[in-house]
Design a protein around this motif. Structure first.
Motif, PDB file in Angstrom:
ATOM      1  N   THR A   9       1.021  -1.263  -0.004  1.00  0.00           N
ATOM      2  CA  THR A   9      -0.082  -0.079  -0.001  1.00  0.00           C
ATOM      3  C   THR A   9       0.672   1.240   0.074  1.00  0.00           C
ATOM      4  OG1 THR A   9      -0.175   0.118   2.365  1.00  0.00           O
ATOM      5  CG2 THR A   9      -1.937  -1.402   1.503  1.00  0.00           C
ATOM      6  N   LEU A  10       0.313   2.491  -0.349  1.00  0.00           N
ATOM      7  CA  LEU A  10       1.043   3.638  -0.354  1.00  0.00           C
ATOM      8  C   LEU A  10       1.786   3.811   0.903  1.00  0.00           C
ATOM      9  CD1 LEU A  10       2.011   6.151  -1.926  1.00  0.00           C
ATOM     10  CD2 LEU A  10      -0.032   7.179  -1.063  1.00  0.00           C
ATOM     11  N   SER A  11       0.917   3.745   2.036  1.00  0.00           N
ATOM     12  CA  SER A  11       1.316   4.006   3.323  1.00  0.00           C
ATOM     13  C   SER A  11       2.626   3.206   3.866  1.00  0.00           C
ATOM     14  CB  SER A  11       0.279   3.852   4.411  1.00  0.00           C
ATOM     15  OG  SER A  11      -0.218   2.528   4.320  1.00  0.00           O
ATOM     16  N   GLU A  12       2.611   2.081   3.552  1.00  0.00           N
ATOM     17  CA  GLU A  12       3.565   1.054   3.476  1.00  0.00           C
ATOM     18  C   GLU A  12       4.947   1.558   3.044  1.00  0.00           C
ATOM     19  OE1 GLU A  12       2.269  -3.437   4.020  1.00  0.00           O
ATOM     20  OE2 GLU A  12       1.672  -2.553   2.244  1.00  0.00           O
ATOM     21  N   VAL A  13       4.860   1.969   1.744  1.00  0.00           N
ATOM     22  CA  VAL A  13       5.959   2.159   0.826  1.00  0.00           C
ATOM     23  C   VAL A  13       6.530   3.641   1.314  1.00  0.00           C
ATOM     24  CG1 VAL A  13       6.750   3.089  -1.494  1.00  0.00           C
ATOM     25  CG2 VAL A  13       5.255   1.061  -1.332  1.00  0.00           C
ATOM     26  N   SER A  14       5.537   4.625   1.834  1.00  0.00           N
ATOM     27  CA  SER A  14       5.768   5.761   2.439  1.00  0.00           C
ATOM     28  C   SER A  14       6.723   5.664   3.698  1.00  0.00           C
ATOM     29  CB  SER A  14       4.725   6.599   2.811  1.00  0.00           C
ATOM     30  OG  SER A  14       3.869   6.874   1.696  1.00  0.00           O
ATOM     31  N   GLU A  15       6.618   4.402   4.358  1.00  0.00           N
ATOM     32  CA  GLU A  15       7.518   4.435   5.548  1.00  0.00           C
ATOM     33  C   GLU A  15       9.160   4.307   5.153  1.00  0.00           C
ATOM     34  OE1 GLU A  15       6.059   0.963   7.589  1.00  0.00           O
ATOM     35  OE2 GLU A  15       4.279   2.076   7.837  1.00  0.00           O
ATOM     36  N   HIS A  16       9.298   3.922   3.786  1.00  0.00           N
ATOM     37  CA  HIS A  16      10.752   3.800   3.356  1.00  0.00           C
ATOM     38  C   HIS A  16      11.156   5.335   2.743  1.00  0.00           C
ATOM     39  CE1 HIS A  16      10.434  -0.633   4.095  1.00  0.00           C
ATOM     40  NE2 HIS A  16       9.130  -0.501   3.649  1.00  0.00           N
ATOM     41  N   ASN A  17      11.428   6.016   3.577  1.00  0.00           N
ATOM     42  CA  ASN A  17      11.652   7.403   2.801  1.00  0.00           C
ATOM     43  C   ASN A  17      13.050   8.296   3.437  1.00  0.00           C
ATOM     44  OD1 ASN A  17      10.923   7.932   5.598  1.00  0.00           O
ATOM     45  ND2 ASN A  17       9.115   9.306   5.035  1.00  0.00           N
ATOM     46  N   GLN A  18      14.059   7.012   3.849  1.00  0.00           N
ATOM     47  CA  GLN A  18      15.111   7.761   4.473  1.00  0.00           C
ATOM     48  C   GLN A  18      16.435   7.372   3.505  1.00  0.00           C
ATOM     49  OE1 GLN A  18      14.841   9.278   7.354  1.00  0.00           O
ATOM     50  NE2 GLN A  18      12.927   8.905   7.022  1.00  0.00           N
ATOM     51  N   ALA A  19      17.566   8.061   3.713  1.00  0.00           N
ATOM     52  CA  ALA A  19      18.820   7.690   2.944  1.00  0.00           C
ATOM     53  C   ALA A  19      18.920   6.254   2.864  1.00  0.00           C
ATOM     54  CB  ALA A  19      19.684   8.505   3.239  1.00  0.00           C
ATOM     55  N   ASP A  20      18.756   5.553   4.075  1.00  0.00           N
ATOM     56  CA  ASP A  20      19.261   4.234   4.227  1.00  0.00           C
ATOM     57  C   ASP A  20      18.051   3.274   4.092  1.00  0.00           C
ATOM     58  OD1 ASP A  20      17.709   4.890   6.698  1.00  0.00           O
ATOM     59  OD2 ASP A  20      19.302   4.250   8.134  1.00  0.00           O
ATOM     60  N   ASP A  21      16.941   3.788   3.823  1.00  0.00           N
ATOM     61  CA  ASP A  21      15.847   2.827   3.251  1.00  0.00           C
ATOM     62  C   ASP A  21      15.078   3.571   2.558  1.00  0.00           C
ATOM     63  OD1 ASP A  21      13.868   0.830   3.360  1.00  0.00           O
ATOM     64  OD2 ASP A  21      13.194   1.495   5.283  1.00  0.00           O
ATOM     65  N   CYS A  22      15.040   3.632   0.990  1.00  0.00           N
ATOM     66  CA  CYS A  22      14.285   4.360   0.270  1.00  0.00           C
ATOM     67  C   CYS A  22      13.847   3.634  -0.651  1.00  0.00           C
ATOM     68  CB  CYS A  22      15.394   5.373  -0.249  1.00  0.00           C
ATOM     69  SG  CYS A  22      14.600   6.476  -1.636  1.00  0.00           S
ATOM     70  N   TRP A  23      12.230   3.496  -1.102  1.00  0.00           N
ATOM     71  CA  TRP A  23      11.477   3.158  -1.998  1.00  0.00           C
ATOM     72  C   TRP A  23      10.855   4.212  -2.577  1.00  0.00           C
ATOM     73  CZ3 TRP A  23       8.605  -1.748   0.466  1.00  0.00           C
ATOM     74  CH2 TRP A  23       9.548  -2.877   0.951  1.00  0.00           C
ATOM     75  N   ILE A  24      10.517   3.975  -4.066  1.00  0.00           N
ATOM     76  CA  ILE A  24      10.027   4.760  -4.802  1.00  0.00           C
ATOM     77  C   ILE A  24       8.922   3.860  -5.778  1.00  0.00           C
ATOM     78  CG2 ILE A  24      11.408   6.578  -4.769  1.00  0.00           C
ATOM     79  CD1 ILE A  24      12.614   5.597  -7.809  1.00  0.00           C
ATOM     80  N   ILE A  25       7.803   4.656  -6.100  1.00  0.00           N
ATOM     81  CA  ILE A  25       7.002   4.115  -6.973  1.00  0.00           C
ATOM     82  C   ILE A  25       6.975   4.471  -8.425  1.00  0.00           C
ATOM     83  CG2 ILE A  25       4.364   3.608  -7.401  1.00  0.00           C
ATOM     84  CD1 ILE A  25       4.168   4.377  -4.161  1.00  0.00           C
ATOM     85  N   ILE A  26       7.076   3.582  -9.354  1.00  0.00           N
ATOM     86  CA  ILE A  26       7.176   4.268 -10.918  1.00  0.00           C
ATOM     87  C   ILE A  26       6.346   3.470 -11.558  1.00  0.00           C
ATOM     88  CG2 ILE A  26       8.419   4.820 -12.899  1.00  0.00           C
ATOM     89  CD1 ILE A  26      10.644   5.457 -10.813  1.00  0.00           C
ATOM     90  N   ASN A  27       5.301   3.801 -12.143  1.00  0.00           N
ATOM     91  CA  ASN A  27       4.748   2.953 -13.353  1.00  0.00           C
ATOM     92  C   ASN A  27       3.910   1.669 -12.552  1.00  0.00           C
ATOM     93  OD1 ASN A  27       4.670   4.390 -15.528  1.00  0.00           O
ATOM     94  ND2 ASN A  27       6.864   3.453 -15.788  1.00  0.00           N
ATOM     95  N   GLY A  28       3.551   1.969 -11.263  1.00  0.00           N
ATOM     96  CA  GLY A  28       2.672   0.993 -10.455  1.00  0.00           C
ATOM     97  C   GLY A  28       3.793  -0.060  -9.877  1.00  0.00           C
ATOM     98  N   LYS A  29       4.819   0.019  -9.979  1.00  0.00           N
ATOM     99  CA  LYS A  29       5.838  -0.788  -9.396  1.00  0.00           C
ATOM    100  C   LYS A  29       6.532  -0.406  -8.277  1.00  0.00           C
ATOM    101  CE  LYS A  29       7.015  -3.996 -13.204  1.00  0.00           C
ATOM    102  NZ  LYS A  29       6.050  -3.584 -14.149  1.00  0.00           N
ATOM    103  N   VAL A  30       7.088  -1.044  -7.322  1.00  0.00           N
ATOM    104  CA  VAL A  30       7.791  -0.428  -6.242  1.00  0.00           C
ATOM    105  C   VAL A  30       9.119  -0.792  -6.393  1.00  0.00           C
ATOM    106  CG1 VAL A  30       7.921  -0.330  -3.645  1.00  0.00           C
ATOM    107  CG2 VAL A  30       5.759  -0.871  -4.858  1.00  0.00           C
TER     108      VAL A  30
END
Length: 134
Positions: A9-30
């Protein structure tokens, strides 16, 4: 990638927003781009500022090469549950009111096209009768 893709979910992905743990969403893929941050030609700030949202537009605006797209595959961690991404306003203009407005003005134009000649005709006839009786 034969096994089932994990759905986030977006909120799960949003938790990974640090330089040592960074996730992004592009074209529906994480993508988990943590390891890529220091290698990203555009700098790590760009990637960090793209966390917690759908970064497709940011990604496409920059215009990434094919090799960049292929490189992304190794950072793929799963799919995003698109229902958890807030819809962008610019893609969904309220169609109804606008549509009716068009119809209304179209109707007025048609009405005018019909009424104006009638009015002119009426005026001409009126003048003729008036000048005759004078």
């Amino acid at each position: 990638m034969g096994d089932e893709a994990k759905i986030f979910t977006l909120s799960e992905v949003s938790e990974h927003n640090q330089a040592d743990d960074c996730w992004i969403i592009i074209n529906g893929k994480v993508y988990n781009v943590t390891k890529f941050l220091e290698d990203h030609p555009g700098g790590d700030d760009v990637l960090l500022s793209s966390t917690g949202k759908d970064a497709t537009d940011d990604f496409e605006d920059v215009g990434h090469s094919e090799s960049a797209r292929e490189m992304m595959e190794q950072y793929y961690v799963g799919e995003i549950d698109t229902t958890t991404i807030p819809k962008k306003v610019k893609y969904t203009p309220p169609k109804q009111p606008h549509y009716n407005q068009d119809k209304t003005s179209e109707f007025i134009i048609k009405l005018l096209q019909f009424l104006v000649p009638l009015a002119i005709l009426g005026l001409a006839v009126g003048i003729r009768i008036y000048t005759k009786s004078g």
